[in-house]
Design a protein around this motif. Structure first.
Motif, PDB file in Angstrom:
ATOM      1  N   LEU A   1       0.829  -1.203   0.000  1.00  0.00           N
ATOM      2  CA  LEU A   1       0.000   0.000   0.000  1.00  0.00           C
ATOM      3  C   LEU A   1       0.867   1.259   0.000  1.00  0.00           C
ATOM      4  O   LEU A   1       0.561   2.235  -0.683  1.00  0.00           O
ATOM      5  CB  LEU A   1      -0.936  -0.006   1.208  1.00  0.00           C
ATOM      6  CG  LEU A   1      -1.921   1.142   1.300  1.00  0.00           C
ATOM      7  CD1 LEU A   1      -2.896   1.088   0.132  1.00  0.00           C
ATOM      8  CD2 LEU A   1      -2.676   1.085   2.612  1.00  0.00           C
ATOM      9  N   TYR A   2       1.965   1.235   0.742  1.00  0.00           N
ATOM     10  CA  TYR A   2       2.883   2.380   0.784  1.00  0.00           C
ATOM     11  C   TYR A   2       3.444   2.674  -0.608  1.00  0.00           C
ATOM     12  O   TYR A   2       3.497   3.817  -1.042  1.00  0.00           O
ATOM     13  CB  TYR A   2       4.023   2.104   1.766  1.00  0.00           C
ATOM     14  CG  TYR A   2       5.026   3.227   1.841  1.00  0.00           C
ATOM     15  CD1 TYR A   2       4.761   4.360   2.600  1.00  0.00           C
ATOM     16  CD2 TYR A   2       6.220   3.162   1.138  1.00  0.00           C
ATOM     17  CE1 TYR A   2       5.666   5.401   2.655  1.00  0.00           C
ATOM     18  CE2 TYR A   2       7.135   4.196   1.186  1.00  0.00           C
ATOM     19  CZ  TYR A   2       6.855   5.308   1.952  1.00  0.00           C
ATOM     20  OH  TYR A   2       7.747   6.339   1.996  1.00  0.00           O
TER      21      TYR A   2
ATOM     22  N   ASP B   1       0.584   4.061  -2.794  1.00  0.00           N
ATOM     23  CA  ASP B   1       0.224   5.430  -2.418  1.00  0.00           C
ATOM     24  C   ASP B   1       1.264   6.444  -2.891  1.00  0.00           C
ATOM     25  O   ASP B   1       0.961   7.624  -3.025  1.00  0.00           O
ATOM     26  CB  ASP B   1       0.055   5.554  -0.908  1.00  0.00           C
ATOM     27  CG  ASP B   1      -1.299   5.055  -0.436  1.00  0.00           C
ATOM     28  OD1 ASP B   1      -2.205   4.904  -1.283  1.00  0.00           O
ATOM     29  OD2 ASP B   1      -1.463   4.826   0.770  1.00  0.00           O
ATOM     30  N   ASN B   2       2.476   6.015  -3.117  1.00  0.00           N
ATOM     31  CA  ASN B   2       3.542   6.918  -3.537  1.00  0.00           C
ATOM     32  C   ASN B   2       3.933   6.750  -5.001  1.00  0.00           C
ATOM     33  O   ASN B   2       5.029   7.115  -5.402  1.00  0.00           O
ATOM     34  CB  ASN B   2       4.765   6.727  -2.633  1.00  0.00           C
ATOM     35  CG  ASN B   2       4.484   7.228  -1.239  1.00  0.00           C
ATOM     36  OD1 ASN B   2       4.326   8.410  -1.025  1.00  0.00           O
ATOM     37  ND2 ASN B   2       4.370   6.309  -0.296  1.00  0.00           N
TER      38      ASN B   2
ATOM     39  N   LEU C   1      -2.386   7.546  -8.407  1.00  0.00           N
ATOM     40  CA  LEU C   1      -3.163   8.581  -7.724  1.00  0.00           C
ATOM     41  C   LEU C   1      -4.591   8.749  -8.250  1.00  0.00           C
ATOM     42  O   LEU C   1      -5.519   8.882  -7.437  1.00  0.00           O
ATOM     43  CB  LEU C   1      -2.427   9.917  -7.767  1.00  0.00           C
ATOM     44  CG  LEU C   1      -1.173   9.996  -6.893  1.00  0.00           C
ATOM     45  CD1 LEU C   1      -0.490  11.337  -7.067  1.00  0.00           C
ATOM     46  CD2 LEU C   1      -1.490   9.743  -5.447  1.00  0.00           C
TER      47      LEU C   1
ATOM     48  N   ILE D   1      -6.697   6.095  -6.623  1.00  0.00           N
ATOM     49  CA  ILE D   1      -6.906   6.346  -5.193  1.00  0.00           C
ATOM     50  C   ILE D   1      -8.032   7.362  -5.015  1.00  0.00           C
ATOM     51  O   ILE D   1      -8.934   7.173  -4.196  1.00  0.00           O
ATOM     52  CB  ILE D   1      -5.604   6.830  -4.528  1.00  0.00           C
ATOM     53  CG1 ILE D   1      -4.571   5.705  -4.509  1.00  0.00           C
ATOM     54  CG2 ILE D   1      -5.869   7.357  -3.126  1.00  0.00           C
ATOM     55  CD1 ILE D   1      -3.202   6.115  -4.036  1.00  0.00           C
TER      56      ILE D   1
ATOM     57  N   GLN E   1      -9.904   6.593   5.690  1.00  0.00           N
ATOM     58  CA  GLN E   1      -8.552   6.126   5.375  1.00  0.00           C
ATOM     59  C   GLN E   1      -8.406   4.633   5.666  1.00  0.00           C
ATOM     60  O   GLN E   1      -7.804   3.900   4.887  1.00  0.00           O
ATOM     61  CB  GLN E   1      -7.516   6.928   6.172  1.00  0.00           C
ATOM     62  CG  GLN E   1      -6.096   6.674   5.741  1.00  0.00           C
ATOM     63  CD  GLN E   1      -5.848   7.103   4.300  1.00  0.00           C
ATOM     64  OE1 GLN E   1      -6.275   8.156   3.874  1.00  0.00           O
ATOM     65  NE2 GLN E   1      -5.163   6.270   3.545  1.00  0.00           N
TER      66      GLN E   1
ATOM     67  N   HIS F   1     -10.222   2.758   2.959  1.00  0.00           N
ATOM     68  CA  HIS F   1      -9.402   2.810   1.732  1.00  0.00           C
ATOM     69  C   HIS F   1      -8.249   1.817   1.817  1.00  0.00           C
ATOM     70  O   HIS F   1      -8.006   1.057   0.886  1.00  0.00           O
ATOM     71  CB  HIS F   1      -8.867   4.234   1.529  1.00  0.00           C
ATOM     72  CG  HIS F   1      -7.712   4.290   0.582  1.00  0.00           C
ATOM     73  ND1 HIS F   1      -7.861   4.164  -0.772  1.00  0.00           N
ATOM     74  CD2 HIS F   1      -6.378   4.442   0.801  1.00  0.00           C
ATOM     75  CE1 HIS F   1      -6.670   4.237  -1.347  1.00  0.00           C
ATOM     76  NE2 HIS F   1      -5.771   4.412  -0.408  1.00  0.00           N
ATOM     77  N   ASN F   2      -7.549   1.812   2.942  1.00  0.00           N
ATOM     78  CA  ASN F   2      -6.401   0.917   3.106  1.00  0.00           C
ATOM     79  C   ASN F   2      -6.798  -0.547   3.025  1.00  0.00           C
ATOM     80  O   ASN F   2      -6.051  -1.376   2.495  1.00  0.00           O
ATOM     81  CB  ASN F   2      -5.695   1.192   4.426  1.00  0.00           C
ATOM     82  CG  ASN F   2      -4.986   2.521   4.441  1.00  0.00           C
ATOM     83  OD1 ASN F   2      -4.829   3.167   3.413  1.00  0.00           O
ATOM     84  ND2 ASN F   2      -4.566   2.961   5.609  1.00  0.00           N
TER      85      ASN F   2
END
Length: 99
Positions: free
Chosen positions: A56-57, A60-61, A66, A69, A91, A94-95
């Motif tokens: 996920l990290y 997300d980056n 994006l 998301i 959040q 979402h995660n």
């Protein structure tokens, strides 16, 4: 026929001109004494939650992810309108669903 001639010329060149050259980074068997592996492998198991968190990290980056998301957050807010203002809940939802 031409390819075979080029290959023969390349092999002849390497045989004549590179015969006294030693390789870099590969130890010779005389220096090592006994042939053994260069490194060993250690296998470790990763907890599923930790793996999901790392995954996920990375997502997300990542710039290309994006829009997805943002689309998911819009979907979550419309599906659960009473939780629209609860940022922590959104959040967490979402995660748990994005991966």
């Amino acid at each position: 026929m031409a390819e075979r001639y080029i290959v023969e010329e390349a092999v002849e060149f390497c045989t004549e001109h590179l015969s006294d050259v030693s390789t870099v980074g590969v130890p010779s068997s005389q220096k090592m004494g006994v042939s053994k592996p260069l490194s060993s492998c250690i296998v470790s198991l990763v907890d599923r939650d930790l793996l999901n968190q790392a995954y996920l990290y990375v997502l997300d980056n990542t710039e290309k992810v994006l829009p997805y998301i943002e689309e998911l957050m819009i979907h979550i807010k419309t599906t659960y309108p009473k939780f629209r203002k609860r940022t922590k809940w959104l959040q967490d939802k979402h995660n748990s669903t994005f991966i």
